[in-house]
Structures are given as C-alpha cells and as structure tokens.
Design a protein around this motif. Structure first.
Motif, PDB file in Angstrom:
ATOM      1  N   ASP A 219     -29.650 -33.158 -10.229  1.00 43.85           N
ATOM      2  CA  ASP A 219     -29.141 -33.560 -11.358  1.00 43.85           C
ATOM      3  C   ASP A 219     -27.791 -34.615 -11.132  1.00 43.85           C
ATOM      4  O   ASP A 219     -26.935 -34.878 -12.137  1.00 43.85           O
ATOM      5  CB  ASP A 219     -28.587 -32.453 -12.141  1.00 43.85           C
ATOM      6  N   ALA A 220     -27.751 -34.927  -9.763  1.00 44.11           N
ATOM      7  CA  ALA A 220     -26.488 -35.824  -9.719  1.00 44.11           C
ATOM      8  C   ALA A 220     -26.635 -37.240 -10.618  1.00 44.11           C
ATOM      9  O   ALA A 220     -27.471 -37.591 -11.034  1.00 44.11           O
ATOM     10  CB  ALA A 220     -26.612 -36.317  -8.061  1.00 44.11           C
ATOM     11  N   ILE A 221     -25.378 -37.777 -10.660  1.00 48.17           N
ATOM     12  CA  ILE A 221     -25.171 -38.944 -11.243  1.00 48.17           C
ATOM     13  C   ILE A 221     -25.749 -40.241 -10.375  1.00 48.17           C
ATOM     14  O   ILE A 221     -25.102 -40.319  -8.967  1.00 48.17           O
ATOM     15  CB  ILE A 221     -23.830 -39.355 -11.960  1.00 48.17           C
ATOM     16  N   ILE A 222     -26.601 -40.962 -10.942  1.00 53.88           N
ATOM     17  CA  ILE A 222     -27.281 -42.058  -9.927  1.00 53.88           C
ATOM     18  C   ILE A 222     -26.291 -43.388 -10.328  1.00 53.88           C
ATOM     19  O   ILE A 222     -26.660 -43.684 -11.522  1.00 53.88           O
ATOM     20  CB  ILE A 222     -28.616 -42.271 -10.009  1.00 53.88           C
ATOM     21  N   VAL A 223     -25.588 -43.756  -9.293  1.00 46.70           N
ATOM     22  CA  VAL A 223     -24.742 -44.900  -9.837  1.00 46.70           C
ATOM     23  C   VAL A 223     -25.483 -46.206  -9.468  1.00 46.70           C
ATOM     24  O   VAL A 223     -26.091 -46.386  -8.533  1.00 46.70           O
ATOM     25  CB  VAL A 223     -23.522 -44.797  -8.892  1.00 46.70           C
ATOM     26  N   GLY A 224     -25.397 -47.535 -10.213  1.00 47.84           N
ATOM     27  CA  GLY A 224     -25.874 -48.359 -10.182  1.00 47.84           C
ATOM     28  C   GLY A 224     -25.209 -49.519  -9.004  1.00 47.84           C
ATOM     29  O   GLY A 224     -24.330 -49.300  -8.942  1.00 47.84           O
ATOM     30  N   GLU A 225     -25.916 -50.675  -8.649  1.00 44.07           N
ATOM     31  CA  GLU A 225     -25.453 -51.422  -7.700  1.00 44.07           C
ATOM     32  C   GLU A 225     -24.208 -52.104  -8.130  1.00 44.07           C
ATOM     33  O   GLU A 225     -23.390 -52.170  -7.152  1.00 44.07           O
ATOM     34  CB  GLU A 225     -26.800 -52.370  -7.308  1.00 44.07           C
ATOM     35  N   GLN A 226     -24.167 -52.549  -9.232  1.00 39.41           N
ATOM     36  CA  GLN A 226     -22.964 -53.409  -9.768  1.00 39.41           C
ATOM     37  C   GLN A 226     -21.816 -52.649  -9.625  1.00 39.41           C
ATOM     38  O   GLN A 226     -20.577 -52.835  -9.134  1.00 39.41           O
ATOM     39  CB  GLN A 226     -23.368 -53.805 -10.982  1.00 39.41           C
ATOM     40  N   ASP A 227     -21.814 -51.151  -9.993  1.00 39.26           N
ATOM     41  CA  ASP A 227     -20.448 -50.557 -10.186  1.00 39.26           C
ATOM     42  C   ASP A 227     -20.296 -50.063  -8.636  1.00 39.26           C
ATOM     43  O   ASP A 227     -19.106 -49.876  -8.062  1.00 39.26           O
ATOM     44  CB  ASP A 227     -20.600 -49.190 -10.838  1.00 39.26           C
ATOM     45  N   ARG A 247     -13.076 -51.602 -12.927  1.00 36.88           N
ATOM     46  CA  ARG A 247     -14.306 -52.308 -13.367  1.00 36.88           C
ATOM     47  C   ARG A 247     -15.399 -51.753 -13.301  1.00 36.88           C
ATOM     48  O   ARG A 247     -16.643 -52.221 -13.647  1.00 36.88           O
ATOM     49  CB  ARG A 247     -14.264 -53.520 -12.407  1.00 36.88           C
ATOM     50  N   ALA A 248     -15.698 -50.222 -12.691  1.00 34.96           N
ATOM     51  CA  ALA A 248     -16.632 -49.665 -12.759  1.00 34.96           C
ATOM     52  C   ALA A 248     -17.132 -49.014 -14.036  1.00 34.96           C
ATOM     53  O   ALA A 248     -17.092 -47.773 -14.320  1.00 34.96           O
ATOM     54  CB  ALA A 248     -16.673 -48.417 -11.798  1.00 34.96           C
ATOM     55  N   THR A 249     -17.436 -49.885 -15.176  1.00 36.38           N
ATOM     56  CA  THR A 249     -17.501 -49.561 -16.529  1.00 36.38           C
ATOM     57  C   THR A 249     -18.879 -48.805 -16.955  1.00 36.38           C
ATOM     58  O   THR A 249     -18.718 -47.711 -17.656  1.00 36.38           O
ATOM     59  CB  THR A 249     -17.571 -50.591 -17.497  1.00 36.38           C
ATOM     60  N   GLY A 250     -19.815 -48.701 -16.044  1.00 28.86           N
ATOM     61  CA  GLY A 250     -21.038 -48.182 -16.063  1.00 28.86           C
ATOM     62  C   GLY A 250     -21.003 -46.829 -15.684  1.00 28.86           C
ATOM     63  O   GLY A 250     -21.580 -45.806 -16.385  1.00 28.86           O
ATOM     64  N   PHE A 251     -20.288 -46.750 -14.460  1.00 27.06           N
ATOM     65  CA  PHE A 251     -20.116 -45.142 -13.749  1.00 27.06           C
ATOM     66  C   PHE A 251     -19.284 -44.616 -15.091  1.00 27.06           C
ATOM     67  O   PHE A 251     -19.196 -43.232 -14.992  1.00 27.06           O
ATOM     68  CB  PHE A 251     -19.337 -45.294 -12.499  1.00 27.06           C
TER      69      PHE A 251
END
Length: 286
Positions: A219-227, A247-251
């Motif tokens: 259930d870990a958070i999968i962070v996107g490439e941009q962040d 700037r890591a707004t998605g995270f």
C-alpha cells in the motif's frame, strides 16, 4: 487492484508526530566545483547566500515543529558537507561512519566521525564504502539498504552485524537517483507493521528490488516521475508532518490523502548539488 486504486479506497489515517533530533551543517562553503552526480554542473553559477537562506528555512521549519537540531561545523573545501545525511547512520547511540566513494567527499567521513565522538556517540569506523543515511533507511525494525552507485553491498552485512537488524538490499539503476533516499521516502519510521509507510519511485530500481518493495509495502505511495525528478522523495517525516520539496505538488496531494501533513520547502539552490530535504538532514537516534 493497483496501488492507486487501493490508495483511493483508503480513509485518511490518524497520525501522530513524534519529536526527533537531527544533525545539520550550514552550507557556508556551498558551491558546485566538480561533477560527481548528474545534477552537478560546475559551469552553472551557484549562489551561496541563497543556499544559506533556503537551508535556514529548513532549519527553522524543524525547530517550529518541535524537533531538536544539532549542528556540525562546516569545513572549508568540503562544499557537499551540507548534505549531512551522508555523514553516517545512527541507531541506539551507535554511529556507523561514512566512507565516501569519490575523493572529493572522502574527508567528510572523518569530520562527521569526529563530531559523533565529541558528542558522546559510540563511533564505529566503517570497513566498507558507504554513504550513511543516504543509502540506509530505517523503517520500523528493518533497514532498507541501497547499492548500485555509491554504497557497496558489503556494507549491508556490516550494518546488519553492527545493529542486529534485518537489512534488505535494494539495487538502484537510474543514475539520477544514486542514493536510496532520493528514491524512497520513509513516512512513518516508528511503525514496522504498516504496509503503507513508505513512498517510492518504481523506475529507480531493478526488477528484483521492485518485487521486494511491492511485496513488503503493498500500500505504499507510488510517486510519479515529475515529483521524483526534483527530489520530491528526498523528504523527512515525523510520522505526521512531512517536509518535502515545495514543487512536488503531486506528492503533496498523495500525502494529504493518506492523512499526513506535507510542508513544502524550497531548496532549489542546494538541488544544484544533487541534494534535497533529506540529504540535508541526518537523524540522531540515541
């Protein structure tokens, strides 16, 4: 069911912060005069005053959250000493020293070990190349240990014997994420049985390591490439408050969905040397 679907169905947890003690180093000598990682461009100007101001904001953030911050004196000629996470790995008052890969940083190891010794820690001189908490992350009772670019895999068995804990080797394959703490964020270090208490970037790892992470932390958070590309995963958590790249707004959104309180800090100047929030912060576990 994907991790994203699982996250969407999870109600935000009730989380509690706990006070921590950190070691930091003021970037008084910060510059980029050599290139030992993909982020560094010696021809690109750096601003030491801006680095100091951004670092001070990070320091003030920790103090404002009720944490204790100790300082190691910066050494002239060691511009990367600001990245204190690489200076060692500390559990139960035992300070396992760092032995750096590149000659440009090797003098940092003794400088940090001298500080540990002068402040009452049981200092252990490493036998193998390792870059401290950059490649060793404590998650509950388990130590996640990175290799592939900096720390030698032999240091993993050294750490296992020293601390008497389970050490899980993870191999990094993307040179932009050369330390484990650039590809994994530990969100609740004190909870070992929570399968959602880390966040990570899957593409930073080889297939074997990725399978381990998926199995251990479904259930870990999968962070996107941009962040991840701005070192958004290079963050510090006290179990509730998570200090991240602004700037890591998605995270940031993902953290809020899980019941954490993300706090954005701009360390763009220090990013020019390849470091973020976590790189500037070494936890002292007495």
């Amino acid at each position: 069911m994907t991790n994203t679907e699982t996250a969407a169905q999870m109600a935000p947890a009730t989380r509690t912060p706990s006070p921590r003690t950190y070691l930091m180093c003021r970037p008084e000598h910060f510059t980029v005069s050599y290139k030992i990682n993909p982020w560094m461009e010696p021809t690109k100007p750096t601003n030491t005053a801006r680095a100091l101001a951004q670092w001070q904001t990070l320091y003030d953030t920790y103090i404002g959250l009720g944490h204790t911050v100790e300082l190691v004196d910066p050494v002239a000629g060691l511009p990367d000493m600001v990245y204190s996470a690489n200076g060692g790995f500390v559990i139960d008052n035992i300070a396992y020293g760092a032995s750096f890969t590149f000659p440009e940083r090797q003098a940092e190891g003794p400088a940090y070990m001298d500080w540990f010794g002068a402040h009452g820690f049981d200092v252990r001189v490493p036998e193998n190349v390792n870059e401290g908490e950059g490649d060793f992350l404590l998650v509950g009772d388990t130590i996640l240990a990175g290799t592939g670019f900096r720390s030698e895999s032999r240091s993993h068995s050294e750490v296992a014997a020293l601390f008497g804990r389970d050490v899980v080797t993870l191999t990094l394959t993307n040179p932009n994420f050369y330390h484990l703490d650039t590809a994994i964020a530990v969100l609740d270090p004190l909870t070992g049985d929570d399968t959602a208490n880390i966040a990570y970037l899957p593409s930073a790892f080889d297939a074997k390591s990725l399978a381990i992470l998926r199995d251990r932390y479904p259930d870990a958070i999968i962070v996107g490439e941009q962040d991840a590309s701005i070192l958004g995963l290079n963050s510090i958590s006290d179990g509730y408050n998570v200090v991240i790249a602004s700037r890591a707004t998605g995270f940031e959104r993902q953290l809020r969905e899980r019941g954490y309180n993300p706090i954005g800090v701009d360390l763009s100047e220090l990013l020019l040397g390849g470091g973020g929030v976590k790189c500037c912060t070494l936890e002292l576990r007495r």
